[in-house]
Design an enzyme around this catalytic site. Structure first.
Site, PDB file in Angstrom:
ATOM      1  N   HIS A 164      -2.001  34.315  -1.227  1.00 30.43           N
ATOM      2  CA  HIS A 164      -1.364  33.595  -0.136  1.00 30.43           C
ATOM      3  C   HIS A 164      -0.442  34.517   0.659  1.00 30.43           C
ATOM      4  O   HIS A 164      -0.132  35.630   0.242  1.00 30.43           O
ATOM      5  CB  HIS A 164      -0.595  32.386  -0.666  1.00 30.43           C
ATOM      6  N   ARG A 215      -1.329  29.285 -17.236  1.00 32.75           N
ATOM      7  CA  ARG A 215      -1.020  30.702 -16.986  1.00 32.75           C
ATOM      8  C   ARG A 215      -0.821  30.984 -15.497  1.00 32.75           C
ATOM      9  O   ARG A 215      -0.457  32.089 -15.120  1.00 32.75           O
ATOM     10  CB  ARG A 215      -2.152  31.581 -17.522  1.00 32.75           C
ATOM     11  N   PRO A 218       2.280  19.761  -3.195  1.00 30.82           N
ATOM     12  CA  PRO A 218       3.291  20.781  -2.914  1.00 30.82           C
ATOM     13  C   PRO A 218       2.989  21.559  -1.638  1.00 30.82           C
ATOM     14  O   PRO A 218       1.827  21.747  -1.268  1.00 30.82           O
ATOM     15  CB  PRO A 218       3.222  21.698  -4.132  1.00 30.82           C
ATOM     16  N   LEU A 246       0.572  30.260 -11.399  1.00 26.53           N
ATOM     17  CA  LEU A 246       1.878  30.218 -10.752  1.00 26.53           C
ATOM     18  C   LEU A 246       2.612  28.918 -11.053  1.00 26.53           C
ATOM     19  O   LEU A 246       3.763  28.930 -11.491  1.00 26.53           O
ATOM     20  CB  LEU A 246       1.691  30.388  -9.238  1.00 26.53           C
ATOM     21  N   VAL A 247       1.962  27.789 -10.827  1.00 25.77           N
ATOM     22  CA  VAL A 247       2.599  26.485 -11.011  1.00 25.77           C
ATOM     23  C   VAL A 247       2.556  26.060 -12.476  1.00 25.77           C
ATOM     24  O   VAL A 247       3.571  25.620 -13.038  1.00 25.77           O
ATOM     25  CB  VAL A 247       1.919  25.417 -10.138  1.00 25.77           C
ATOM     26  N   GLY A 248       1.399  26.181 -13.096  1.00 26.17           N
ATOM     27  CA  GLY A 248       1.251  25.729 -14.470  1.00 26.17           C
ATOM     28  C   GLY A 248       2.200  26.425 -15.429  1.00 26.17           C
ATOM     29  O   GLY A 248       2.784  25.783 -16.326  1.00 26.17           O
ATOM     30  N   TYR A 272     -11.561  23.408   0.700  1.00 26.32           N
ATOM     31  CA  TYR A 272     -10.524  23.243  -0.328  1.00 26.32           C
ATOM     32  C   TYR A 272      -9.761  21.948  -0.108  1.00 26.32           C
ATOM     33  O   TYR A 272      -9.486  21.198  -1.051  1.00 26.32           O
ATOM     34  CB  TYR A 272      -9.572  24.442  -0.288  1.00 26.32           C
ATOM     35  N   GLY A 310      -4.229  25.057 -16.519  1.00 24.36           N
ATOM     36  CA  GLY A 310      -3.747  26.101 -15.617  1.00 24.36           C
ATOM     37  C   GLY A 310      -2.376  26.612 -16.026  1.00 24.36           C
ATOM     38  O   GLY A 310      -1.570  26.988 -15.185  1.00 24.36           O
TER      39      GLY A 310
END
Length: 357
Positions: free
Chosen positions: A180, A13, A164, A15-17, A137, A11
């Site tokens: 979100h 690319r 998180p 937000l977090v990765g 989820y 991941g």
């Protein structure tokens, strides 16, 4: 960890990765690998096995997930549980088979019960029912957490799960249907301002970069007005979902990345065990320990964007969990605290959004 160890960021690319990838680079790590979804479908067990066979990573950070906001979570319930379970099973399973030294699994604070005592400590997990709108989820993320814990207990692996709070930051998802709340609100208020000022050039630029329900900046003014109205954006008025009363905690994604790398470098699973009779809840909340209401967030973004129109709330739409504040005392005891406050973060993200347009 050595600076030359091979680290796979699943991941990378997102937000977090992407933030974790950049944080590792800044700390001097030189052997980072990632694959886009087009290059590697993490729900494909055969493809994931081949990737691990070929690359043989030393460390794995599992930041890849199928994510979205309230509307998407509630509508695409099967996708959210199935795809996330598949991703987790494949990546964690291959990490075990290839003897990775450490794995960091990123979940979400939506794993906690809807009515959990506030602020929510790690031991609130599985104590009462989940929030209905994102239950699939949440269950997938609980399964990933428990998979890490179970491998550690049975096989002595070193897999750490972090949960998180609501994240926002560069490369966020601004899709009006499945993003979100914070990035969606920034985009809606940005578009509402442009519509209020009859600035269709700005609207066309925005829609060309991120089309909405098939409508881009080449559409007619009538078509643009129709699609914006479908998301509550009208001249002089913006309608937002819910009552605005739920309280939320938000963490800047680059802060989250710094916490993740801090944990990866300094913390092992054994450091998190507090009860040797029944070992559970060894995951770590990552957040700020601070909150504001959704209505307060809307007003903050309104001021940041300089929108002069009215914001109204559609109480016929769901609010989601009314409060979800992390207890971050465990995180603080491990030597990490956030640095970016919400006012600064919203301003940074809006400026990033404008630069992308």
């Amino acid at each position: 960890m050595n600076k030359t160890d091979k680290i796979y960021i699943a991941g990378h690319r997102g937000l977090v990765g992407s933030a974790i990838y950049e944080n590792l680079k800044k700390r001097g790590y030189t052997n980072l690998i990632g694959r886009t979804h087009a290059e590697l479908d993490l729900t494909d067990s055969v493809a994931v096995k081949k990737f691990f066979d070929d690359e043989q990573p030393d460390y794995v950070i599992l930041a890849a997930a199928h994510v979205g906001g309230i509307w998407a979570n509630n509508k695409y319930r099967a996708d959210f549980i199935y795809q996330n379970l598949q991703i987790q099973q494949n990546v964690i399973g291959e990490s075990f088979r290839h003897n990775v030294a450490k794995l960091l699994f990123l979940g979400s604070t939506c794993i906690y019960p809807r009515e959990a005592p506030q602020p929510i400590a790690e031991d609130a997990l599985l104590t009462s029912p989940l929030e209905y709108t994102n239950e699939p989820y949440a269950i997938a993320k609980i399964a990933g957490l428990k998979m890490c814990e179970s491998f550690n207990l049975q096989y002595g692996t070193n897999y750490i799960a972090v949960m998180p709070t609501n994240l926002y930051g560069p490369r966020d998802n601004f899709h009006l249907e499945n993003s979100h709340v914070l990035p969606a609100m920034i985009r809606k208020i940005h578009l509402a301002k442009a519509l209020n000022e009859n600035n269709f050039d700005a609207i066309r630029v925005d829609l060309n970069r991120r089309p909405v329900t098939g409508i881009d900046g080449n559409a007619s003014i009538k078509e643009i007005e129709t699609v914006l109205a479908g998301f509550g954006i009208f001249p002089g008025r913006l309608e937002l979902w819910g009552t605005g009363t739920p309280l939320r905690e938000f963490l800047w994604s680059e802060d989250m990345a710094d916490a993740s790398v801090h944990i990866l470098e300094n913390i092992s699973f054994n450091d998190l065990i507090t009860d040797t009779n029944e070992i559970r809840n060894c995951h770590i909340n990552i957040g700020t320990g601070k909150e504001l209401s959704i209505a307060e967030l809307a007003q903050l973004i309104k001021r940041t964007v300089n929108y002069s129109g009215e914001i109204v709330w559609d109480s016929s739409k769901p609010d989601g969990t009314m409060r979800k504040l992390c207890d971050v005392s465990k995180l603080h005891s491990l030597g990490w605290r956030h640095t970016v406050e919400i006012d600064d973060g919203v301003n940074r993200l809006y400026n990033w959004y404008l630069s992308e347009n």
